[in-house]
Design a protein around this motif. Sequence first.
Motif, PDB file in Angstrom:
ATOM      1  N   GLY A  48      53.341  61.679  74.576  1.00  0.00           N
ATOM      2  CA  GLY A  48      54.473  61.781  73.652  1.00  0.00           C
ATOM      3  C   GLY A  48      54.550  60.627  72.673  1.00  0.00           C
ATOM      4  N   SER A  49      53.395  60.059  72.311  1.00  0.00           N
ATOM      5  CA  SER A  49      53.400  58.907  71.402  1.00  0.00           C
ATOM      6  C   SER A  49      52.684  59.225  70.094  1.00  0.00           C
ATOM      7  CB  SER A  49      52.727  57.708  72.071  1.00  0.00           C
ATOM      8  OG  SER A  49      53.436  57.341  73.227  1.00  0.00           O
ATOM      9  N   TYR A  50      53.009  58.469  69.072  1.00  0.00           N
ATOM     10  CA  TYR A  50      52.432  58.721  67.753  1.00  0.00           C
ATOM     11  C   TYR A  50      52.310  57.420  66.978  1.00  0.00           C
ATOM     12  CZ  TYR A  50      57.105  58.103  65.823  1.00  0.00           C
ATOM     13  OH  TYR A  50      58.320  57.571  65.455  1.00  0.00           O
ATOM     14  N   PHE A  51      51.465  57.424  65.935  1.00  0.00           N
ATOM     15  CA  PHE A  51      51.325  56.265  65.055  1.00  0.00           C
ATOM     16  C   PHE A  51      52.457  56.298  64.021  1.00  0.00           C
ATOM     17  CE2 PHE A  51      46.657  56.887  66.067  1.00  0.00           C
ATOM     18  CZ  PHE A  51      46.570  55.774  66.894  1.00  0.00           C
ATOM     19  N   ALA A  52      53.263  55.225  64.009  1.00  0.00           N
ATOM     20  CA  ALA A  52      54.384  55.130  63.060  1.00  0.00           C
ATOM     21  C   ALA A  52      53.900  54.569  61.717  1.00  0.00           C
ATOM     22  CB  ALA A  52      55.476  54.260  63.659  1.00  0.00           C
TER      23      ALA A  52
END
Length: 368
Positions: free
Chosen positions: A277-281
């Motif tokens: 559930g992670s992403y590059f901001a």
Amino acid sequence: MKFTLQKTCAITGARAGLLETKHGIIETPVFMPVATKGSVRGIPWQTIHDLGAQIVLGNTYHLHIRPGEEIIEKAGGLHAWSKWPKPYLTDSGGFQVFSFARRGKAKIDDSGVTFKDDLAGNTHHIGPKESMQIQRALGADIVMAFDHCPPGNAEKAEVEIAVKRTQAWAEQCLEISLKPHQDLFLIVQGGRHEDLRQESLEGLISLNASGYALGGVSVGESREEVDKVVQSMSKYLPADKPRYLMGVGTPHDLKVAVSSGIDMFDCVLPTRLSRHGSYFAENGKVKSITQKAFTEDLETPLVSDCACSTCQTFSRAYLKHLFLRSELTVYYYLSVHNLHTLINFSKQMRQAILEDRFVQFIAEKNII
Ligand SMILES: [Zn+2]
């Protein structure tokens, strides 16, 4: 294979080049998505193509254990078997078999690594000769030499042995003939020790391979240690050969690598992050989709100025809902964003190098 250096940034040493293979021309710097078992996890090839990927990485260890290189060769090699017509790179299998050693499940000697696999528990032996034979059958455009990759916290004496073995194994790898379209890259070892890295580099350069990789980074060291190795070593790599930094893949890593004159990189991070559930901001930092403020954020995409189809279509609130409900589509949507971030950032850096504005671009992009 032919490598043409198109432009080098006079201030940083960042490079733009063209790598010509039988299965297509690769514009560098390039991020290579990882197709461990012959597929980028959860993402159809059409999407990988649409995202602009130019080359993917297959994993020799996994493909050797299952389904076995014989069946892939019978299908006509990785390209024909998996239906990805563009270039492929295969790793040597070394990283996985040495991870067995780190868990006390393998024996290492000068001929290679003997280990029991995690699936059926069968005993295998992979050394330079076996790795080349497997990679020959798999048929990737770029194959990697079998190297000795010690853990990031290894004692200097152990790293010294790894450097000597990597050199001997590189020589053995070069003696084994590959298919006409295949080229071999050698891997520099030496851990955090600049003198050993230098020794490894000089020995391998004398073998005049088609390309060179920095290995043994991102195996447990701090970000600062990785950055230091990349910044200090890449300038010594031959200017007329492609340079590959193995296993790194955050926007920060790519910025440091390209600024140091690296041309190629790979990482499983874009798809692995999505499963958590992670992403590059915006600034390249990894953030979670589950943050409280996202619950009712119906207006904002993951990243405001991102051109990926996920950011063009969905709100943060919807993506958070999918993740919390374990809807499988969310892994696809987040992977598309994460892959786009790295592929697009590489492309933007390339364009900036070609147009003589790399330093300015990096300053404005503000990747931390
Ligand atoms: Zn996006």
